[in-house]
Write a protein that holds these residues in place. Structure first.
Motif, PDB file in Angstrom:
ATOM      1  N   SER A 133      -2.011   6.780   0.027  1.00  0.00           N
ATOM      2  CA  SER A 133      -1.893   8.242   0.153  1.00  0.00           C
ATOM      3  C   SER A 133      -2.242   8.728   1.566  1.00  0.00           C
ATOM      4  N   VAL A 134      -2.947   7.917   2.361  1.00  0.00           N
ATOM      5  CA  VAL A 134      -3.274   8.343   3.740  1.00  0.00           C
ATOM      6  C   VAL A 134      -2.439   7.578   4.778  1.00  0.00           C
ATOM      7  N   ASN A 135      -1.314   6.991   4.330  1.00  0.00           N
ATOM      8  CA  ASN A 135      -0.388   6.274   5.225  1.00  0.00           C
ATOM      9  C   ASN A 135      -0.987   5.036   5.892  1.00  0.00           C
ATOM     10  N   ALA A 136      -2.019   4.449   5.276  1.00  0.00           N
ATOM     11  CA  ALA A 136      -2.559   3.200   5.819  1.00  0.00           C
ATOM     12  C   ALA A 136      -1.784   2.009   5.261  1.00  0.00           C
ATOM     13  N   LEU A 137      -0.843   2.278   4.352  1.00  0.00           N
ATOM     14  CA  LEU A 137       0.063   1.260   3.815  1.00  0.00           C
ATOM     15  C   LEU A 137       1.481   1.847   3.878  1.00  0.00           C
ATOM     16  N   PRO A 138       2.500   0.990   4.033  1.00  0.00           N
ATOM     17  CA  PRO A 138       3.857   1.537   4.175  1.00  0.00           C
ATOM     18  C   PRO A 138       4.505   1.933   2.851  1.00  0.00           C
ATOM     19  N   ILE A 139       3.721   2.401   1.871  1.00  0.00           N
ATOM     20  CA  ILE A 139       4.264   2.863   0.589  1.00  0.00           C
ATOM     21  C   ILE A 139       3.649   4.221   0.260  1.00  0.00           C
ATOM     22  N   THR A 140       4.322   4.968  -0.639  1.00  0.00           N
ATOM     23  CA  THR A 140       3.766   6.273  -1.028  1.00  0.00           C
ATOM     24  C   THR A 140       2.746   6.082  -2.151  1.00  0.00           C
TER      25      THR A 140
END
Ligand SMILES: [Zn+2]
Length: 247
Positions: A133-140
């Motif tokens: 949720s904080v864009n630290a992973l490339p998924i939503t």
């Protein structure tokens, strides 16, 4: 190059973590002991890989055999972390570093004891949801949530079907929680691909190794194959997504 000694030591820490999580031993404050004679191990016998080779895989004090899993995990850690650091955009590295560390702990405990600690799977699912949720992973966030539910649900369906047909347990609760954890860090496609790669690796291993052992009911842990499936997906996800969808 300075990374390699750090990663070897990190692997050594993950060995200790895996060993202690399964036994419920204090992680922070207890000194390292020989698992056989319980004597404290000196710092110079704790150098990753080299100490094990120097002592020929035996405890200095009781001469009991020390598992080859120790150097295996210590070498595995830089082998998968270095490509991660080199190939992954900087902002995703911390999240994947945590993800890979948890998978390494799982690989060790599942090979050694056929057990997977919830501290490195189920309890980290909220972390996967948060990081996505904080864009630290490339998924939503939604992808992470559905990935986790799908991972659990799909293996639950397979396990139930297997139990219904064979009247035997084919899969442990730990495997379900592991794939849910993988789904929370890799999303829907990652969850499917990890399961697919893990199943292929597991089947190949089964085909190669079963004829060699006389016991037909020998238990093969599924966790390490799922973990290697997830690690392969993360490292090669761009090529996999290119091949699948052309983006
Ligand atoms: Zn000993």
């Amino acid at each position: 190059m300075v990374l390699i000694p750090f990663l070897l030591c990190w692997g050594s820490f993950l060995n200790v973590l895996s060993h202690r999580l399964i036994r419920g031993v204090d992680i922070v404050f207890q000194r390292s002991r020989c698992p056989l004679c319980q004597k404290n191990i000196s710092w110079f016998d704790l150098i990753p890989v080299f100490s094990w080779l120097l002592l020929q895989g035996k405890c200095r004090q009781c001469r009991g055999a020390i598992s080859a899993l120790y150097p295996f995990i210590e070498i595995l850690t830089p082998l998968i972390m270095i490509p991660l650091i080199l190939w992954t955009p900087l902002r995703y590295i911390p999240a994947y570093f945590l993800f890979f560390s948890a998978l390494i702990v799982t690989i060790r405990s599942d090979i050694e004891h056929l057990l997977i600690s919830r501290f490195v799977t189920l309890f980290l699912i909220p972390v996967g949801l948060l990081l996505s949720s904080v864009n630290a992973l490339p998924i939503t966030f939604l992808d992470s949530l559905i990935g986790a539910l799908l991972g659990y649900g799909f293996l639950l369906a397979i396990a139930s079907l297997f139990r219904w047909i064979t009247k035997k347990d084919g899969m442990g609760q730990g495997d379900l929680e592991l794939l849910a954890f993988i789904g929370s860090f890799t999303g829907i496609i990652g969850c499917w691909m990890s399961l697919l790669i893990g199943s292929i690796l597991g089947t190949l291993y089964g085909l190669l190794c079963t004829p060699l052992s006389k016991k037909t009911s020998v238990k093969i842990p599924f966790g390490p194959f799922l973990s290697f499936g997830a690690i392969s997906y993360v490292l090669w996800q761009q090529s996999i997504l290119n091949a699948l969808f052309g983006f």
